[in-house]
Structures are given as C-alpha cells and as structure tokens.
Motif scaffolding. Structure first.
Motif, short mmCIF file in Angstrom:
data_model
loop_
_atom_site.label_atom_id
_atom_site.label_comp_id
_atom_site.label_asym_id
_atom_site.label_seq_id
_atom_site.Cartn_x
_atom_site.Cartn_y
_atom_site.Cartn_z
N GLU A 182 0.83 -1.20 0.00
CA GLU A 182 0.00 0.00 0.00
C GLU A 182 0.87 1.26 0.00
OE1 GLU A 182 -3.28 2.56 0.09
OE2 GLU A 182 -3.06 0.49 -0.53
N LEU A 183 1.93 1.27 0.78
CA LEU A 183 2.84 2.41 0.80
C LEU A 183 3.51 2.61 -0.56
CD1 LEU A 183 4.56 2.08 4.29
CD2 LEU A 183 2.86 3.76 3.58
N ALA A 184 3.91 1.52 -1.20
CA ALA A 184 4.52 1.62 -2.52
C ALA A 184 3.53 2.16 -3.54
CB ALA A 184 5.05 0.25 -2.96
N GLU A 240 4.24 10.29 -6.92
CA GLU A 240 5.28 10.56 -7.91
C GLU A 240 4.67 10.89 -9.26
OE1 GLU A 240 7.66 7.07 -7.70
OE2 GLU A 240 8.70 7.72 -5.88
N ASP A 241 3.59 10.20 -9.62
CA ASP A 241 2.90 10.46 -10.88
C ASP A 241 2.29 11.86 -10.88
OD1 ASP A 241 1.70 9.86 -13.44
OD2 ASP A 241 -0.20 9.61 -12.36
N ILE A 242 1.68 12.25 -9.77
CA ILE A 242 1.09 13.59 -9.67
C ILE A 242 2.17 14.65 -9.77
CG2 ILE A 242 -0.04 15.18 -8.06
CD1 ILE A 242 -1.69 12.78 -7.06
N GLU A 243 3.28 14.44 -9.07
CA GLU A 243 4.36 15.42 -9.09
C GLU A 243 4.99 15.53 -10.48
OE1 GLU A 243 8.31 16.60 -6.49
OE2 GLU A 243 7.53 14.57 -6.39
N ALA A 244 5.17 14.40 -11.15
CA ALA A 244 5.79 14.41 -12.48
C ALA A 244 4.89 15.08 -13.51
CB ALA A 244 6.10 12.98 -12.92
N GLY A 245 3.58 14.95 -13.34
CA GLY A 245 2.64 15.52 -14.30
C GLY A 245 2.33 16.98 -14.05
N GLY A 246 2.74 17.51 -12.93
CA GLY A 246 2.47 18.91 -12.62
C GLY A 246 1.02 19.18 -12.29
N ARG A 247 0.24 18.15 -12.00
CA ARG A 247 -1.16 18.35 -11.63
C ARG A 247 -1.27 18.24 -10.11
NH1 ARG A 247 -1.16 13.16 -13.67
NH2 ARG A 247 -2.42 12.30 -12.04
N PHE A 248 -1.86 19.24 -9.54
CA PHE A 248 -2.07 19.25 -8.11
C PHE A 248 -3.54 19.56 -7.87
CE2 PHE A 248 2.43 20.20 -8.55
CZ PHE A 248 2.97 19.25 -7.71
N GLU A 249 -4.37 18.52 -7.99
CA GLU A 249 -5.80 18.69 -7.79
C GLU A 249 -6.07 19.12 -6.36
OE1 GLU A 249 -4.52 15.82 -8.93
OE2 GLU A 249 -5.29 15.57 -10.97
#
Length: 55
Positions: free
Chosen positions: A10-12, A19-28
């Motif tokens: 679950e932690l992984a 990491e996916d959110i940070e790489a995509g530049g999306r911060f909902e």
C-alpha cells in the motif's frame, strides 16, 4: 507478517501515485489566489454581517 506485506504494498502504491502527480504537474485541490481572495472576502462579509446583527 502478512499484514506487513500488505502495508508495504500500500505504501509503494501511494508513493507511485504521488510521484505520478508530481511528475505531471497536476495538483488537484490546490487553492489559487482567487480562492484565497474569495475566502478572505467571505470572512470579511460574515464578520461585518454578524457585527451588525449583534449590535
């Protein structure tokens, strides 16, 4: 032991999502300057309104 493995998985999974959110530049869900200004204006209106109501 089985619970530890499930928690590690679950932690992984959560780390990959962040990491996916940070790489995509999306911060909902982040607030913009307009959102902060709106909250401040609403607060001011409520304080003034309750001030008149209680006076």
């Amino acid at each position: 032991m089985e619970n530890d493995t499930a928690w590690q998985n679950e932690l992984a999974r959560r780390a990959r999502i962040y990491e996916d959110i940070e790489a995509g530049g999306r911060f909902e869900g982040t607030m913009s300057a307009l959102d902060y200004a709106s909250v401040a204006a609403l607060t001011l209106v409520l304080v003034v309104a309750f001030g008149f109501w209680g006076a």
